[in-house]
Design an enzyme around this catalytic site. Structure first.
Site, PDB file in Angstrom:
ATOM      1  CG  HIS A   1      -8.651   5.744   2.318  1.00 52.15           C
ATOM      2  ND1 HIS A   1      -8.599   5.569   0.956  1.00 52.15           N
ATOM      3  CD2 HIS A   1      -8.068   4.650   2.855  1.00 52.15           C
ATOM      4  CE1 HIS A   1      -8.004   4.416   0.684  1.00 52.15           C
ATOM      5  NE2 HIS A   1      -7.660   3.841   1.830  1.00 52.15           N
TER       6      HIS A   1
ATOM      7  CD  GLU B   1      -2.805  -1.285   2.394  1.00 56.71           C
ATOM      8  OE1 GLU B   1      -2.621  -0.529   3.356  1.00 56.71           O
ATOM      9  OE2 GLU B   1      -3.633  -2.205   2.413  1.00 56.71           O
TER      10      GLU B   1
ATOM     11  CG  HIS C   1      -9.476   6.053   6.437  1.00 57.99           C
ATOM     12  ND1 HIS C   1     -10.410   5.077   6.199  1.00 57.99           N
ATOM     13  CD2 HIS C   1      -8.294   5.394   6.589  1.00 57.99           C
ATOM     14  CE1 HIS C   1      -9.836   3.883   6.198  1.00 57.99           C
ATOM     15  NE2 HIS C   1      -8.558   4.051   6.452  1.00 57.99           N
TER      16      HIS C   1
ATOM     17  NE  ARG D   1      -3.948   4.850   9.927  1.00 55.57           N
ATOM     18  CZ  ARG D   1      -4.499   3.900   9.174  1.00 55.57           C
ATOM     19  NH1 ARG D   1      -4.062   2.665   9.228  1.00 55.57           N
ATOM     20  NH2 ARG D   1      -5.497   4.187   8.376  1.00 55.57           N
TER      21      ARG D   1
ATOM     22  NE  ARG E   1      -4.194   5.340   3.440  1.00 60.77           N
ATOM     23  CZ  ARG E   1      -4.623   4.450   4.266  1.00 60.77           C
ATOM     24  NH1 ARG E   1      -5.121   4.828   5.414  1.00 60.77           N
ATOM     25  NH2 ARG E   1      -4.573   3.184   3.961  1.00 60.77           N
TER      26      ARG E   1
HETATM   27  P1  FAD Z   1     -12.955   0.060  16.859  1.00 62.69           P
HETATM   28  O1  FAD Z   1     -12.688  -1.166  16.103  1.00 62.69           O
HETATM   29  O2  FAD Z   1     -13.525   1.194  16.110  1.00 62.69           O
HETATM   30  O3  FAD Z   1     -13.929  -0.286  18.067  1.00 62.69           O
HETATM   31  C1  FAD Z   1     -14.482   0.761  18.845  1.00 62.69           C
HETATM   32  C2  FAD Z   1     -15.389   0.157  19.880  1.00 62.69           C
HETATM   33  O4  FAD Z   1     -15.671   1.128  20.881  1.00 62.69           O
HETATM   34  C3  FAD Z   1     -16.731  -0.306  19.352  1.00 62.69           C
HETATM   35  O5  FAD Z   1     -17.038  -1.536  19.943  1.00 62.69           O
HETATM   36  C4  FAD Z   1     -17.708   0.752  19.856  1.00 62.69           C
HETATM   37  O6  FAD Z   1     -19.017   0.294  20.080  1.00 62.69           O
HETATM   38  C5  FAD Z   1     -17.047   1.092  21.176  1.00 62.69           C
HETATM   39  N1  FAD Z   1     -17.458   2.395  21.696  1.00 62.69           N
HETATM   40  C6  FAD Z   1     -17.176   3.626  21.200  1.00 62.69           C
HETATM   41  N2  FAD Z   1     -17.749   4.566  21.973  1.00 62.69           N
HETATM   42  C7  FAD Z   1     -18.410   3.919  22.974  1.00 62.69           C
HETATM   43  C8  FAD Z   1     -19.208   4.330  24.070  1.00 62.69           C
HETATM   44  N3  FAD Z   1     -19.472   5.619  24.312  1.00 62.69           N
HETATM   45  N4  FAD Z   1     -19.722   3.379  24.875  1.00 62.69           N
HETATM   46  C9  FAD Z   1     -19.501   2.062  24.650  1.00 62.69           C
HETATM   47  N5  FAD Z   1     -18.759   1.614  23.632  1.00 62.69           N
HETATM   48  C10 FAD Z   1     -18.221   2.530  22.804  1.00 62.69           C
HETATM   49  N6  FAD Z   1      -6.404  -0.089   9.558  1.00 62.69           N
HETATM   50  C11 FAD Z   1      -5.431  -0.936   9.178  1.00 62.69           C
HETATM   51  O7  FAD Z   1      -4.424  -1.092   9.866  1.00 62.69           O
HETATM   52  N7  FAD Z   1      -5.590  -1.671   8.041  1.00 62.69           N
HETATM   53  C12 FAD Z   1      -6.661  -1.568   7.232  1.00 62.69           C
HETATM   54  O8  FAD Z   1      -6.772  -2.255   6.236  1.00 62.69           O
HETATM   55  C13 FAD Z   1      -7.679  -0.644   7.597  1.00 62.69           C
HETATM   56  N8  FAD Z   1      -8.767  -0.479   6.809  1.00 62.69           N
HETATM   57  C14 FAD Z   1      -9.770   0.338   7.244  1.00 62.69           C
HETATM   58  C15 FAD Z   1     -10.922   0.439   6.471  1.00 62.69           C
HETATM   59  C16 FAD Z   1     -11.994   1.189   6.917  1.00 62.69           C
HETATM   60  C17 FAD Z   1     -13.238   1.294   6.072  1.00 62.69           C
HETATM   61  C18 FAD Z   1     -11.893   1.873   8.157  1.00 62.69           C
HETATM   62  C19 FAD Z   1     -13.043   2.685   8.659  1.00 62.69           C
HETATM   63  C20 FAD Z   1     -10.741   1.800   8.911  1.00 62.69           C
HETATM   64  C21 FAD Z   1      -9.668   1.042   8.466  1.00 62.69           C
HETATM   65  N9  FAD Z   1      -8.494   0.928   9.208  1.00 62.69           N
HETATM   66  C22 FAD Z   1      -7.517   0.067   8.803  1.00 62.69           C
HETATM   67  C23 FAD Z   1      -8.390   1.550  10.528  1.00 62.69           C
HETATM   68  C24 FAD Z   1      -8.683   0.501  11.604  1.00 62.69           C
HETATM   69  O9  FAD Z   1      -9.719  -0.339  11.155  1.00 62.69           O
HETATM   70  C25 FAD Z   1      -9.086   1.120  12.914  1.00 62.69           C
HETATM   71  O10 FAD Z   1      -8.171   2.117  13.272  1.00 62.69           O
HETATM   72  C26 FAD Z   1      -9.098   0.067  14.025  1.00 62.69           C
HETATM   73  O11 FAD Z   1      -9.896  -1.007  13.644  1.00 62.69           O
HETATM   74  C27 FAD Z   1      -9.606   0.667  15.309  1.00 62.69           C
HETATM   75  O12 FAD Z   1      -9.764  -0.372  16.236  1.00 62.69           O
HETATM   76  P2  FAD Z   1     -10.174  -0.023  17.729  1.00 62.69           P
HETATM   77  O13 FAD Z   1     -10.186  -1.301  18.469  1.00 62.69           O
HETATM   78  O14 FAD Z   1      -9.335   1.075  18.230  1.00 62.69           O
HETATM   79  O15 FAD Z   1     -11.662   0.591  17.598  1.00 62.69           O
HETATM   80  C1  SIN Z   2      -7.142   0.488   2.997  1.00 67.10           C
HETATM   81  O1  SIN Z   2      -7.424  -0.692   2.897  1.00 67.10           O
HETATM   82  O2  SIN Z   2      -6.871   1.229   2.054  1.00 67.10           O
HETATM   83  C2  SIN Z   2      -7.138   1.064   4.357  1.00 67.10           C
HETATM   84  C3  SIN Z   2      -5.886   0.707   5.007  1.00 67.10           C
HETATM   85  C4  SIN Z   2      -5.674   1.525   6.240  1.00 67.10           C
HETATM   86  O3  SIN Z   2      -6.466   2.408   6.554  1.00 67.10           O
HETATM   87  O4  SIN Z   2      -4.667   1.282   6.890  1.00 67.10           O
END
Ligand code: FAD
Ligand code: SIN
Length: 532
Positions: free
Chosen positions: A243, A115, A352, A387, A291
């Site tokens: 993104h 990527e 994003h 990032r 990005r």
């Molecule tokens: P999340 O997975 O967002 O989980 C948050 C949790 O907190 C949820 O369960 C939610 O309900 C809970 N929560 C929030 N507020 C409250 C509240 N007030 N009360 C109770 N619960 C609450 N990153 C990569 O490294 N590779 C990728 O390929 C990639 N692709 C992506 C594609 C998309 C479309 C998106 C949106 C993001 C992508 N990212 C990628 C970024 C990555 O997915 C996220 O940064 C990561 O998954 C965040 O994980 P997390 O555990 O911090 O939070």
């Molecule tokens: C993507 O798949 O392009 C998202 C990857 C990322 O947010 O790290």
């Protein structure tokens, strides 16, 4: 309710931490809270994959470290980058042991993708639905831990500190302590208090602050807003990653479908409306530049040509090759009448990822005692000003692990706080009109997208600030007189987060990484993090 370990969030950070703590402390209770369904997280939507050095013949830790530092544009904490890159490989292996499947090639080796900003092929993936596979494996794995309780539809309102015992707490208070949380339990429609010895914040990102975002509805920055209200430290909020390639669908607002960067990694080419492959005019790395550069280039092309999108050209891919790696994208495009073998995909940038967040140290500790943060809500020092793609799932696992190590060492020295009063709802009544919430939400998203987007300037930031002040005042008034609801609390949290983004952007008198201000187009010699 009392629990030894409280985890707010059921994405990759929260679940990884809970699993590890449960394994290490079978006699302790672990409670995971999530505000909607258990799997509705940013994690579930991750497409491209997780970065990690797996092929030591061609790749090395040094190369991954260098790529991360270059993307971060001088603001990464080098020690943290080294930690994440080096420890990340072990964490990926654990994820595989917990049952996550990553694609392999014909020889049985992991099929590694590439990527933007990566000098080597190092992205493990599961087709184009990597996050869904990880979330599935983790939710499955926690089922085998009897000491974990996961409560869905439980909205955390605020973290409990000395403030709730009647003491004055300010930014200058030497030790602010976390005793647990108040939650709006949507199963019982009651506000409850959950007292915990140690709390992990894993509440994810804040893309919903913007009108166009790849993030699901849950991404409203609740964790960051709660810590700010509790007078904890928040860092580098101005660095919002857009993104470059969200699918452009006129009329779709809320969550825009992502076209993963891995498509460009496999040879997809960005073109403007004249059909020109314009990226070579902006950066020698062309479509695979980091990005911030690609998103700004697209933004510029759209502004010059007066268009709402550019195109991603995949017509040179064979259908077999495309559908093998990107079946989800292929199906989505077909569902809206785009055949990627004949038609170019309309794409435009969308909010994003939040590089800033709750400030932590190398063990995941925040500035509030007994409160840790991991995942997107945290600012660990890994990402700096931008990032590197696919580094966030890695960071979430590494910091969940580091928080777990620190927390299990500490748990026996922490006691439950017994004197927390019940939530006070005196003088509040049912909301009369939802329009007071929905219109403010629209205004906030619009002003953030138009004034605090990919390209900023001082006047736009000042305007954003003034409008946010008014929205803040009105929403606080509403909050004081209304029975709380998730909609109102999310609006309140998003206004706080928007304010933090604008304030941090105003304090940064330079353009660096994701923050581009036309009034300060150059980088300053002084490298500093903005802490609020
Ligand atoms: P999340 O997975 O967002 O989980 C948050 C949790 O907190 C949820 O369960 C939610 O309900 C809970 N929560 C929030 N507020 C409250 C509240 N007030 N009360 C109770 N619960 C609450 N990153 C990569 O490294 N590779 C990728 O390929 C990639 N692709 C992506 C594609 C998309 C479309 C998106 C949106 C993001 C992508 N990212 C990628 C970024 C990555 O997915 C996220 O940064 C990561 O998954 C965040 O994980 P997390 O555990 O911090 O939070
Ligand atoms: C993507 O798949 O392009 C998202 C990857 C990322 O947010 O790290």
């Amino acid at each position: 309710m009392q629990t030894d370990f409280l985890v707010i969030g059921s994405g990759i950070a929260g679940l990884t931490y809970a699993l590890k703590v449960a394994e290490a402390c079978p006699d302790k209770t672990i409670t995971i809270l999530t505000k909607t369904q258990s799997d509705e997280t940013n994690t579930k939507y991750a497409q491209g994959g997780i970065a990690g050095v797996m092929d030591f013949d061609n790749d090395s830790f040094e190369k991954h470290i260098e790529d991360t530092l270059i993307a971060g544009d001088g603001l990464c904490n080098r020690a943290v980058v080294e930690i994440v890159v080096k420890e990340g490989v072990e964490r990926i292996k654990e994820l595989i042991e917990w049952g996550a499947n990553f694609d392999k090639d014909k020889e049985g080796d992991y099929a590694l993708g590439r990527e933007g900003g990566h000098s080597e092929f190092r992205i493990l993936h599961h087709k184009d639905v990597t996050g869904k596979e990880m979330e599935r494996a983790l939710l499955e794995a926690i089922k085998s831990k009897p000491n974990i309780q996961l409560i869905s539809h439980c909205f955390v309102l605020d973290i409990l500190t000395q403030h709730h015992l009647g003491y004055l707490v300010t930014k200058a208070t030497p030790t602010i302590e976390c005793y647990g949380v108040y939650v709006l339990n949507l199963n019982t429609h009651k506000i409850e208090k959950i007292v915990a010895k140690i709390t992990l914040l894993a509440t994810g990102g804040n893309g919903q602050v913007y009108r166009t975002t790849t993030n699901p509805a849950i991404a409203t920055g609740d964790g960051v807003a709660m810590v700010y209200r509790a007078k904890g430290r928040i860092e580098n909020m101005e660095f919002i990653q857009f993104h470059p390639t969200a699918l452009y669908e006129p009329g779709v607002r809320g969550q825009n479908f992502l076209i993963t960067e891995a498509v460009r990694g496999d040879g997809g080419i960005l073109r403007n409306h004249a059909g020109e492959a314009f990226m070579e005019r902006y950066d020698e790395r062309k479509d695979l530049a980091p990005r911030d550069i690609v998103a700004r280039a697209i933004d510029n092309e759209m502004k010059i040509n007066g268009t709402e999108h550019v195109y991603l050209d995949c017509r040179h891919f064979s259908k077999e090759k495309f559908t093998e790696h990107f079946p989800n994208i292929y199906d989505k495009c077909i569902s809206i009448g785009i055949d990627i073998t004949k038609d170019m995909i309309p794409v435009s940038p969308a909010a994003h990822y939040s590089c800033g967040g709750v400030q932590t140290d190398e063990t995941g500790k925040t500035s509030i005692s007994n409160l840790y943060a991991a995942g997107e809500c945290a600012c660990t020092g890994l990402h700096g000003a931008n990032r590197l793609a696919s580094n966030s799932l890695l960071e979430a696992m590494v910091f969940a692990h580091r928080s777990y190590l620190d927390a299990v060492n500490k748990i026996n020295q922490v006691a439950f706080q017994q004197n927390i009063p019940d939530w006070k709802a005196d003088g509040t009544s049912a909301p009369k009109e939802m329009i007071l919430i929905t219109q403010s939400l629209k205004e906030m998203k619009l002003l953030m997208s138009d004034y605090v987007g990919i390209v900023r300037n001082n006047e736009r930031l000042q305007r954003a600030n003034r409008r946010l002040d008014l929205l803040h005042e009105e929403t606080e008034g509403l909050f004081k007189r209304t029975i709380v609801s998730p909609q109102l609390c999310e609006l309140r949290n998003m206004i706080t987060v928007a304010y933090l983004i604008v304030k941090s952007a105003e304090f940064r008198h330079e353009s660096r990484g994701l923050h581009f201000n036309t009034d300060y187009p150059a980088k300053s010699d002084k490298v500093q993090n903005i802490v609020l």
